[in-house]
Scaffold this active site. Structure first.
Site, short mmCIF file in Angstrom:
data_model
loop_
_atom_site.label_atom_id
_atom_site.label_comp_id
_atom_site.label_asym_id
_atom_site.label_seq_id
_atom_site.Cartn_x
_atom_site.Cartn_y
_atom_site.Cartn_z
N HIS A 21 -3.58 -11.66 1.39
CA HIS A 21 -2.89 -11.10 2.57
C HIS A 21 -3.52 -11.65 3.86
O HIS A 21 -2.82 -11.97 4.82
CB HIS A 21 -3.04 -9.57 2.61
CG HIS A 21 -2.34 -8.83 1.52
ND1 HIS A 21 -2.99 -7.92 0.72
CD2 HIS A 21 -1.04 -8.84 1.11
CE1 HIS A 21 -2.12 -7.38 -0.13
NE2 HIS A 21 -0.93 -7.94 0.07
N LYS A 45 4.71 7.68 -3.58
CA LYS A 45 3.75 6.87 -4.32
C LYS A 45 2.36 7.50 -4.19
O LYS A 45 2.07 8.13 -3.18
CB LYS A 45 3.69 5.45 -3.73
CG LYS A 45 4.67 4.47 -4.33
CD LYS A 45 4.30 3.07 -3.87
CE LYS A 45 5.21 2.00 -4.41
NZ LYS A 45 4.86 0.67 -3.86
N ARG A 92 4.41 -15.41 -3.99
CA ARG A 92 3.41 -16.02 -4.88
C ARG A 92 4.11 -16.91 -5.89
O ARG A 92 4.38 -18.05 -5.63
CB ARG A 92 2.59 -14.94 -5.58
CG ARG A 92 1.34 -14.54 -4.81
CD ARG A 92 0.72 -13.34 -5.40
NE ARG A 92 1.75 -12.35 -5.66
CZ ARG A 92 1.53 -11.06 -5.85
NH1 ARG A 92 0.32 -10.60 -5.84
NH2 ARG A 92 2.51 -10.23 -6.07
N SER A 130 -3.16 -6.83 -5.17
CA SER A 130 -3.92 -5.59 -4.96
C SER A 130 -4.15 -4.89 -6.28
O SER A 130 -5.23 -4.35 -6.53
CB SER A 130 -3.16 -4.65 -4.01
OG SER A 130 -2.97 -5.27 -2.77
O1 PNS Z 1 3.30 -4.60 -0.59
P1 PNS Z 1 4.64 -4.20 -1.13
O2 PNS Z 1 4.50 -2.93 -1.93
O3 PNS Z 1 5.29 -5.31 -1.89
O4 PNS Z 1 5.57 -3.88 0.15
C1 PNS Z 1 6.89 -3.42 -0.01
C2 PNS Z 1 7.50 -2.94 1.33
C3 PNS Z 1 6.59 -1.95 2.01
C4 PNS Z 1 7.70 -4.12 2.24
C5 PNS Z 1 8.88 -2.29 1.00
O5 PNS Z 1 8.72 -1.39 -0.06
C6 PNS Z 1 9.52 -1.59 2.19
O6 PNS Z 1 9.92 -2.21 3.13
N1 PNS Z 1 9.57 -0.24 2.11
C7 PNS Z 1 10.15 0.57 3.16
C8 PNS Z 1 11.43 1.24 2.70
C9 PNS Z 1 12.62 0.31 2.87
O7 PNS Z 1 12.92 -0.16 3.94
N2 PNS Z 1 13.33 0.04 1.76
C10 PNS Z 1 14.51 -0.80 1.77
C11 PNS Z 1 14.19 -2.23 1.36
S1 PNS Z 1 14.96 -2.58 -0.20
#
Ligand code: PNS
Length: 156
Positions: A21, A45, A92, A130
């Site tokens: 990151h 979560k 990735r 992570s």
């Molecule tokens: O590090 P991650 O877990 O891959 O990040 C995922 C993240 C936080 C970018 C994604 O889950 C997100 O944007 N969550 C907020 C809720 C949202 O907007 N959901 C609609 C997108 S499908």
């Protein structure tokens, strides 16, 4: 004025932030005037680190960089609209692609003006995630080269 600045939001769970990151973040800083790291605070979560601790670890890891760190909840599109920013995500291996593609299409549907910029992971960080870091640390493995110091001291 912020209106003329190119701002990027780098969203994620960051549970915890890794050197992968950090690499993406530094490369995004070469492309944007400011990067906001947005830590998802998701009540559904159960992360290993609370949103407050994740934000704190990132703040400590990004001292001296043009970076702001915040937590957010709810839809990413709403958060990004407020910031007038583009979104940075990293890719990735091919396994990330489907999920990222789906997410960016959904975000674009919800907010057509929002753009997502993808930065490809460098080969050194291909294996890093992570969850892998947490797993290795849990069983006493060495994660020294995988996370910034502020994370390492809380993992060990
Ligand atoms: O590090 P991650 O877990 O891959 O990040 C995922 C993240 C936080 C970018 C994604 O889950 C997100 O944007 N969550 C907020 C809720 C949202 O907007 N959901 C609609 C997108 S499908």
């Amino acid at each position: 004025m912020d209106e003329n600045k190119k701002i990027a939001v780098f969203p994620g769970s960051f549970d915890p932030i890794t050197n992968g990151h950090m690499d993406i973040l530094k490369r995004a800083l070469a492309l944007f005037d400011k990067v906001i790291v947005a830590v998802l605070n998701n009540e559904n979560k159960t992360p290993q680190f609370s949103a407050e601790v994740r934000v704190q670890m990132i703040k400590e890891s990004t001292q001296g960089l043009r970076v702001e760190v915040e937590s957010f909840s709810g839809l990413l599109t709403n958060y990004v609209k407020e910031k007038n920013a583009v979104v940075i995500r990293s890719l990735r291996a091919t396994s990330d692609f489907e999920n990222e593609f789906q997410m960016s299409v959904m975000n674009n549907h919800l907010s057509p003006q929002m753009e997502t910029v993808f930065l490809m992971t460098r080969k050194e960080y291909l294996f890093l995630s992570s969850s892998a870091v947490k797993e290795v640390a849990k069983f006493g493995g060495n994660v020294k080269d995988m996370v910034p110091e502020p994370v390492l001291k809380r993992l060990v």
